[in-house]
Design a protein around this motif. Structure first.
Motif, PDB file in Angstrom:
ATOM      1  N   HIS A   6      11.373  -2.330  -8.513  1.00 26.83           N
ATOM      2  CA  HIS A   6      10.871  -1.197  -7.731  1.00 26.83           C
ATOM      3  C   HIS A   6       9.465  -1.478  -7.225  1.00 26.83           C
ATOM      4  O   HIS A   6       9.139  -1.224  -6.061  1.00 26.83           O
ATOM      5  CB  HIS A   6      10.901   0.077  -8.571  1.00 26.83           C
ATOM      6  CG  HIS A   6      10.421   1.281  -7.850  1.00 26.83           C
ATOM      7  ND1 HIS A   6       9.091   1.675  -7.855  1.00 26.83           N
ATOM      8  CD2 HIS A   6      11.078   2.162  -7.072  1.00 26.83           C
ATOM      9  CE1 HIS A   6       8.956   2.755  -7.124  1.00 26.83           C
ATOM     10  NE2 HIS A   6      10.141   3.079  -6.632  1.00 26.83           N
ATOM     11  N   ASP A   7       8.614  -2.012  -8.096  1.00 26.87           N
ATOM     12  CA  ASP A   7       7.220  -2.266  -7.730  1.00 26.87           C
ATOM     13  C   ASP A   7       7.073  -3.378  -6.691  1.00 26.87           C
ATOM     14  O   ASP A   7       6.064  -3.432  -5.988  1.00 26.87           O
ATOM     15  CB  ASP A   7       6.390  -2.591  -8.969  1.00 26.87           C
ATOM     16  CG  ASP A   7       6.205  -1.384  -9.870  1.00 26.87           C
ATOM     17  OD1 ASP A   7       6.508  -0.250  -9.433  1.00 26.87           O
ATOM     18  OD2 ASP A   7       5.765  -1.569 -11.018  1.00 26.87           O
ATOM     19  N   ARG A  28      14.719  -1.112  -3.291  1.00 25.59           N
ATOM     20  CA  ARG A  28      13.892  -1.095  -4.502  1.00 25.59           C
ATOM     21  C   ARG A  28      14.700  -1.018  -5.796  1.00 25.59           C
ATOM     22  O   ARG A  28      14.157  -0.726  -6.856  1.00 25.59           O
ATOM     23  CB  ARG A  28      12.850   0.017  -4.437  1.00 25.59           C
ATOM     24  CG  ARG A  28      11.926  -0.172  -3.235  1.00 25.59           C
ATOM     25  CD  ARG A  28      10.903   0.912  -3.097  1.00 25.59           C
ATOM     26  NE  ARG A  28       9.755   0.592  -3.943  1.00 25.59           N
ATOM     27  CZ  ARG A  28       8.641   1.294  -3.946  1.00 25.59           C
ATOM     28  NH1 ARG A  28       8.513   2.355  -3.158  1.00 25.59           N
ATOM     29  NH2 ARG A  28       7.635   0.977  -4.738  1.00 25.59           N
ATOM     30  N   THR A  29      16.009  -1.323  -5.727  1.00 22.84           N
ATOM     31  CA  THR A  29      16.835  -1.342  -6.935  1.00 22.84           C
ATOM     32  C   THR A  29      16.868  -2.739  -7.529  1.00 22.84           C
ATOM     33  O   THR A  29      16.608  -3.732  -6.849  1.00 22.84           O
ATOM     34  CB  THR A  29      18.285  -0.909  -6.640  1.00 22.84           C
ATOM     35  OG1 THR A  29      18.878  -1.874  -5.753  1.00 22.84           O
ATOM     36  CG2 THR A  29      18.337   0.493  -6.034  1.00 22.84           C
TER      37      THR A  29
END
Length: 155
Positions: free
Chosen positions: A107-108, A114-115
């Motif tokens: 995610h970051d 973002r998975t």
């Protein structure tokens, strides 16, 4: 997704001027440890740089795990033309097996949806394109996961 870095001795005049600009805005700063562009293409360099400047991308992963930056080091991020556009500080460095990278790190990184599933697929493809290495990438590899903070950026 990080490209190989440029050693400090090779910092270009543009990087040195960028650092002077950052120092005028922020005060004293140490010399950067390196300068690099994210990704492996001009398009990717600019897309990932835009995510850094927007505060969405706060992490990166590289393989092989050879980057020389340490926690606290500054790095200059270049655009697709090699023009300095962001100054980041390494906040955390951890080597870990590829399959142990977690959803929070994915995610970051700020890329795709973002998975963790998207992250693994994209990084398998990215690392698989690195052809100048002695072995192909596999899920058994150790990767370098770095978190960073944006210190200064050009609009």
């Amino acid at each position: 997704m990080t490209n190989p870095s440029v050693p400090p001795a090779a910092l270009s005049p543009a990087v040195l001027e960028f650092m002077n600009e950052a120092r005028r805005a922020l005060g004293p700063l140490p010399e950067p440890a390196d300068a690099f562009a994210f990704g492996d293409s001009p398009r990717m360099a600019d897309e990932l740089l835009a995510l850094v400047l927007a505060g969405v991308k706060t992490a990166t992963c590289s393989w092989p795990a050879e980057r020389s930056c340490e926690e606290g080091d500054l790095s200059v991020v270049l655009d697709d033309r090699g023009v300095p556009a962001a100054l980041i500080r390494t906040a955390e460095r951890r080597e870990r097996p590829f399959l142990e990278v977690d959803a929070a790190f994915a995610h970051d990184e700020g890329e795709g949806d973002r998975t963790l599933a998207w992250w693994r697929d994209a990084h398998r493809r990215f690392f698989g394109r690195l052809t100048d290495l002695p072995r192909p990438f596999s899920d058994d590899e150790t990767v370098l996961c770095e978190r960073f903070e944006l210190v200064y950026g050009r609009a």
